[in-house]
Write an enzyme that holds these catalytic residues in place. Structure first.
Site, PDB file in Angstrom:
ATOM      1  N   HIS A  15       0.956  -1.480   0.094  1.00  0.00           N
ATOM      2  CA  HIS A  15       0.397   0.164   0.265  1.00  0.00           C
ATOM      3  C   HIS A  15       0.758   1.441  -0.092  1.00  0.00           C
ATOM      4  CE1 HIS A  15      -3.039   3.197   0.603  1.00  0.00           C
ATOM      5  NE2 HIS A  15      -2.450   2.667   2.318  1.00  0.00           N
ATOM      6  N   HIS A  39       3.294   7.420   5.443  1.00  0.00           N
ATOM      7  CA  HIS A  39       2.312   7.747   6.391  1.00  0.00           C
ATOM      8  C   HIS A  39       1.455   6.820   7.016  1.00  0.00           C
ATOM      9  CE1 HIS A  39       0.204   5.439   2.386  1.00  0.00           C
ATOM     10  NE2 HIS A  39      -1.066   5.925   3.791  1.00  0.00           N
ATOM     11  N   GLU A  43       0.895   5.873  12.215  1.00  0.00           N
ATOM     12  CA  GLU A  43      -0.338   5.447  13.093  1.00  0.00           C
ATOM     13  C   GLU A  43      -0.164   3.659  13.117  1.00  0.00           C
ATOM     14  OE1 GLU A  43      -4.696   4.260  11.509  1.00  0.00           O
ATOM     15  OE2 GLU A  43      -3.649   6.277  10.585  1.00  0.00           O
ATOM     16  N   ASP A  44       0.568   3.062  12.455  1.00  0.00           N
ATOM     17  CA  ASP A  44      -0.153   1.978  11.975  1.00  0.00           C
ATOM     18  C   ASP A  44       1.006   0.556  13.143  1.00  0.00           C
ATOM     19  OD1 ASP A  44      -2.218   1.927  11.230  1.00  0.00           O
ATOM     20  OD2 ASP A  44      -1.856   1.316  10.063  1.00  0.00           O
ATOM     21  N   ASP A 106      -3.227   8.173  -1.093  1.00  0.00           N
ATOM     22  CA  ASP A 106      -4.118   7.061   0.356  1.00  0.00           C
ATOM     23  C   ASP A 106      -5.404   6.849   0.040  1.00  0.00           C
ATOM     24  OD1 ASP A 106      -4.120   5.266   2.324  1.00  0.00           O
ATOM     25  OD2 ASP A 106      -4.429   6.941   3.028  1.00  0.00           O
TER      26      ASP A 106
END
Length: 704
Positions: A15, A39, A43-44, A106
Site C-alpha cells: 500500500h 504516511h 499510526e500503525d 492514499d
C-alpha cells in the site's frame, strides 16, 4: 510494516509503495514521495514522530503528521471522530497543501482495493470518498484523481447502475471510436490547412459517473445522452485556442447557449479550456474542448502541475494564504464557527463543490457562487462585515430585492448601512454555507451579548462596582448560576437580561451561596458598604448524611419511609438534594437544594438526604424526568437536529412542544429522561454546540 498484512492478505508494504508511486507520477519531490511511503507509520507502528524527524527531517514529519488519523484518541461518536479528522486535516493543509495530496493518493489506492472489505465498511468509505475526497481532488484541479475516485465510489454505492452503464458504454465503444476518429482526422486536416499547430486532436470518453449524473440530472436514458465522449484539441497558445474554435464552428453547426469560455473566466480550481457543443456529421451533439498544453497539464494534475511542470519537481509549499485557496480559508473559518460535528461535516460537503454562477464586483473582480445564490450570499463572500451591514443591492445598476437569484455575468453592488443588521428571514433564501453560518453566528453572538450586558448592569446597580468583577469569577457566583438552573455565570446573566429570572431571585441565591462558601465571603466584603442589605446571609444549610454503603435505597435518609421525587425541580443523581415532609399522605418529597419551593418550608419539616453512590455504581437503568427549554433560531429542521443529539446519548424524549413567533426566535420545551447529572451535563454541552441554539435552561415550577 514488517509482518503486517492488508485485508486482501498481501503484505501491507504494498500500500505505501503504491501511494508513493502515485505521488511520483504527479511530479512530487523527495519529501512528498517519502511521506507517501511513511504516511501510515506513526499510526500503525511504534515509530514516533520524533524518530521520523530524526531520520527524514522536519518536512517529512510535518506531512506525515498531517495525514495521520486520530485513531489513538477517544471520541463520543463516529461522526465526531470523522469531523475531528477533517478539522485536523484542513489545519495541516493550511500550512502545506501537499498534505491533502498525500491523503488523496492514499484514498485512491484504498479505493482500488476496496473489494476486500466488508460490505458495510465499503459503503461507508465509498460515501465519504464521493462526498469529501472527490470534491477535494476537484478543488485542487487533480482531474485524474477526481474521475477515478468518483467512478470507484459509484461502483460500490450504486453497483447495479454502474454495471449497466459500463455495459452500455462497452457495447457502443467501437461505433463511437470510429466516429470520433473520423471527426478528429477532419479537424487535423483543416487546422493544417490554415497553419494552426496542434499537439493533439483526439476523442475522450467521459467517465462513468459523469454519464450517470447527466442521466439523473436530465431524466434521460443512456440512448438520449449523446455527448458520452468529446473531442479534445490541444494547441500552443491562447490565441490559437480561439482560432481553433472558429474552425470548429465553421465545420460544424454550434448549438446556441452551449459555449463556455473557461479561459477568460477560469474555474475556481484554475481549470481553463474552451467548451462548445456542435452538431456532428451524424446529426448528434458533440462536445469539443480546446486548450493549451499548459492548461491540459493543470486540468490533469491541478495543483501538482505547480511541481511537475513548473519547477521540475520542486515541492515549494503552498498554504491557505495563496489566492488560489480562498475556499480553504473558508473551511478554516467554519472550524471556529461550527462546534457541532454533524453541522461541520454538512457545511464542508456543501462548501467543497464548485460554484456554478460567476458574478462580478463593480471593480471587475470575479466571484464564484453556488447556483441560486443571492446578493446576501455575495455580500458574505466579499466580507463578513459587508454581509452583516447589508441594506440593499444593485444588480447591473438596478435595485433588486435581497432574495433575487444571481445569474452568470451579473455585476453586483452591495449597499451597506452602519445600523443595518442581519435578518432571520435571510436564512430562508441564502444557499451558501458561509452566508448561513455567518448569519447564525451574528444573531447568536449579538443576541446573547446584549442580554449578558443588560444582566451585568442590573446586578452591578444593586451590588455596586467595587469588587464586582471578582464576584463574577467567584465560586459563589458559579454556584448561584447552577442553583438557578444555568450552567455558567454568563448563562445566568443572559437570562437576567431578557427577564427569564428575576433580580430578587438571583440575589437570594447569591446570599445562600456566599454563606455556604464562608472562606470566599471575603470577596464581598468591599461591597458591603454599597449594598449591605443584599449581603445578609441565610442560616447554615443542612449537612448531608454520611454514606451508608449497605443501604439498597437510591436515597439515603429515607429508608423504610414513603418518598417521591419532586415534580417542580426534578432532581437527578449527582445533584445536592433535600427532603421535605409533606402535609399529604405522599411522605417525603425529594427536592434539589436551592429549589424555590423549599424556601417556604419551615426548618422542622426538612430532612437531610443524599443519593446512594452504591446504587449508582451498580449501573441500574433507572432514569429521572427533566424538563428543559431551548431558545433557537427558527428554521426548518432545528428540532430534528436537537432530537438526533439526544438519540446519540440514548436519551428518551417524553414530550416536545415548539413555540414560534414571526421573525423571532423559537422556544422548544422538552421533557427528557436522564440517568444522572453527568449525562445531563454532556447532553447540555452537545446541544449548545448547535449553531442555532441561543440559550438552554432547565425548567423548574414554583408551587403556590
Amino acid at each position: 510494516h514488517a509482518g503486517q498484512r492488508r485485508a486482501s492478505g498481501e503484505p501491507y508494504i504494498m500500500h505505501p509503495v503504491a501511494v508513493a508511486g502515485l505521488l511520483r507520477d504527479l511530479g512530487g519531490g523527495s519529501a512528498l514521495i517519502a511521506a507517501g511511503f511513511l504516511h501510515d507509520v506513526v499510526e500503525d507502528t511504534e515509530v514516533t514522530p520524533e524518530e521520523l524527524e530524526q531520520r527524514f527531517g522536519p518536512e517529512v514529519r510535518s506531512l506525515v503528521e498531517g495525514v495521520t488519523k486520530l485513531s489513538k484518541f477517544n471520541f463520543s461518536s463516529k461522526t465526531e471522530r470523522q469531523a475531528e479528522n477533517f478539522r485536523r486535516m484542513f489545519l495541516a493543509m493550511a500550512q502545506d497543501i501537499r498534505v491533502i495530496v498525500v491523503k488523496l493518493a492514499d484514498r485512491l489506492h484504498n479505493m482500488r482495493t476496496l473489494e476486500h472489505l466488508a460490505d458495510e465498511k465499503r459503503r461507508r468509505i465509498a460515501l465519504e470518498t464521493r462526498e469529501i475526497f472527490a470534491p477535494l481532488a476537484n478543488r485542487l484541479g487533480i482531474g485524474r484523481f477526481k474521475w477515478e475516485l468518483e467512478d470507484l465510489s459509484f461502483k460500490y454505492l450504486e453497483s447495479e447502475s454502474y454495471r449497466e452503464i459500463q455495459e452500455l458504454v462497452a457495447d457502443k465503444r467501437i461505433d463511437r471510436e470510429t466516429q470520433l476518429t473520423d471527426i478528429a482526422d477532419s479537424l487535423k486536416q483543416r487546422l493544417d490547412q490554415i497553419s494552426i499547430p496542434f499537439t493533439e486532436v483526439s476523442g475522450r470518453p467521459k467517465h462513468l459517473y459523469g454519464i450517470y449524473q447527466k442521466m439523473q440530472r436530465q431524466q434521460k436514458g443512456y440512448s438520449q445522452i449523446y455527448d458520452v465522449a468529446a473531442i479534445r484539441i490541444i494547441v500552443n497558445t491562447n490565441d490559437e485556442c480561439y482560432r481553433a474554435l472558429a474552425v470548429v464552428h465553421d465545420m460544424f453547426r454550434p448549438i446556441p447557449g452551449r459555449f463556455k469560455d473557461y479561459i477568460g473566466l477560469p474555474k475556481p480550481n484554475r481549470y481553463q479550456s474552451l467548451h462548445t457543443v456542435v452538431i456532428s456529421n451524424a446529426g448528434r451533439p458533440l462536445e469539443v474542448q480546446i486548450r493549451t498544453l499548459e492548461m491540459h497539464h493543470i486540468a490533469e494534475y491541478g495543483i501538482a502541475a505547480h511541481w511537475k511542470y513548473k519547477e521540475a519537481g520542486s515541492n515549494s509549499q503552498l498554504n491557505a494564504t495563496d489566492e488560489k485557496f480562498t475556499w480553504l480559508r473558508q473551511l478554516l473559518d467554519w472550524q471556529n464557527d461550527l462546534k457541532d460535528a454533524q453541522e461541520y461535516l454538512e457545511s464542508i460537503k456543501d462548501g467543497l463543490f464548485d460554484g456554478d454562477v460567476y458574478v462580478f464586483t463593480p471593480q471587475g473582480d470575479v466571484v464564484p457562487l453556488s447556483r441560486g445564490a443571492t446578493p446576501v450570499d455575495f455580500a458574505y463572500r466579499i466580507h463578513t462585515e459587508v454581509g452583516n451591514h447589508c441594506a440593499g443591492a444593485r444588480v447591473d445598476g438596478r435595485m433588486v430585492t435581497l432574495d433575487t437569484p444571481l445569474k452568470n455575468g451579473d455585476i453586483v453592488e452591495i449597499i451597506t448601512q452602519k445600523n443595518s443588521r442581519p435578518s432571520l428571514d435571510w436564512l430562508n433564501f441564502v444557499v451558501t454555507p458561509g452566508a448561513r453560518n455567518r448569519i447564525r453566528q451574528w444573531y447568536k453572538r449579538s443576541h446573547r451579548e446584549e442580554n449578558i450586558a443588560r444582566g451585568r448592569d442590573m446586578l452591578e446597580r444593586e451590588l455596586g462596582k467595587n469588587g464586582f468583577e471578582a464576584l463574577l469569577k467567584s465560586v459563589p457566583m458559579q454556584a448561584t448560576a447552577e442553583r438557578c438552573n444555568y450552567h455558567s455565570v454568563d448563562d445566568l446573566l443572559a437570562a437576567l437580561g431578557y427577564g427569564e429570572v428575576t433580580l430578587n431571585m438571583t440575589l437570594n441565591r447569591l446570599r445562600e451561596a456566599v454563606k455556604a462558601q464562608q472562606p470566599l465571603a471575603k470577596v464581598l466584603d468591599s461591597m458591603a458598604s454599597s449594598a449591605p442589605h443584599e449581603l445578609a446571609l441565610l442560616p447554615t444549610p443542612i449537612k448531608p448524611l454520611p454514606v451508608q454503603p449497605s443501604s439498597k435505597s437510591p436515597i439515603l435518609g429515607v429508608e423504610g419511609l414513603l418518598y417521591h421525587m419532586a415534580g417542580c425541580c426534578t432532581p437527578v443523581p449527582g445533584e445536592p438534594i433535600i427532603g421535605v415532609v409533606t402535609r399529604s399522605s405522599r411522605g417525603i418529597s425529594i427536592h434539589r437544594q436551592g429549589c424555590p419551593n423549599v424556601e417556604k418550608v419551615s426548618g422542622d419539616r426538612l430532612v437531610p438526604v443524599r443519593w446512594n453512590p452504591t446504587e449508582q455504581e451498580q449501573g441500574r437503568p433507572q432514569t429521572y424526568p427533566v424538563d428543559i427549554q431551548i431558545e433557537v433560531i427558527d428554521r426548518v429542521g432545528v428540532l430534528k437536529d436537537i432530537l438526533s443529539r439526544l438519540t446519540d446519548n440514548n436519551i428518551n424524549v417524553r414530550n416536545a412542544q415548539v413555540k414560534t413567533y414571526p421573525d423571532q426566535t423559537a422556544l422548544i420545551d422538552l421533557g427528557i429522561d436522564i440517568r444522572d447529572h453527568d449525562q445531563l451535563e454532556r447532553t447540555f454541552a452537545q446541544i449548545k454546540k448547535l449553531s442555532d441554539v441561543l440559550n438552554l435552561r432547565r425548567l423548574s415550577q414554583v408551587e403556590d
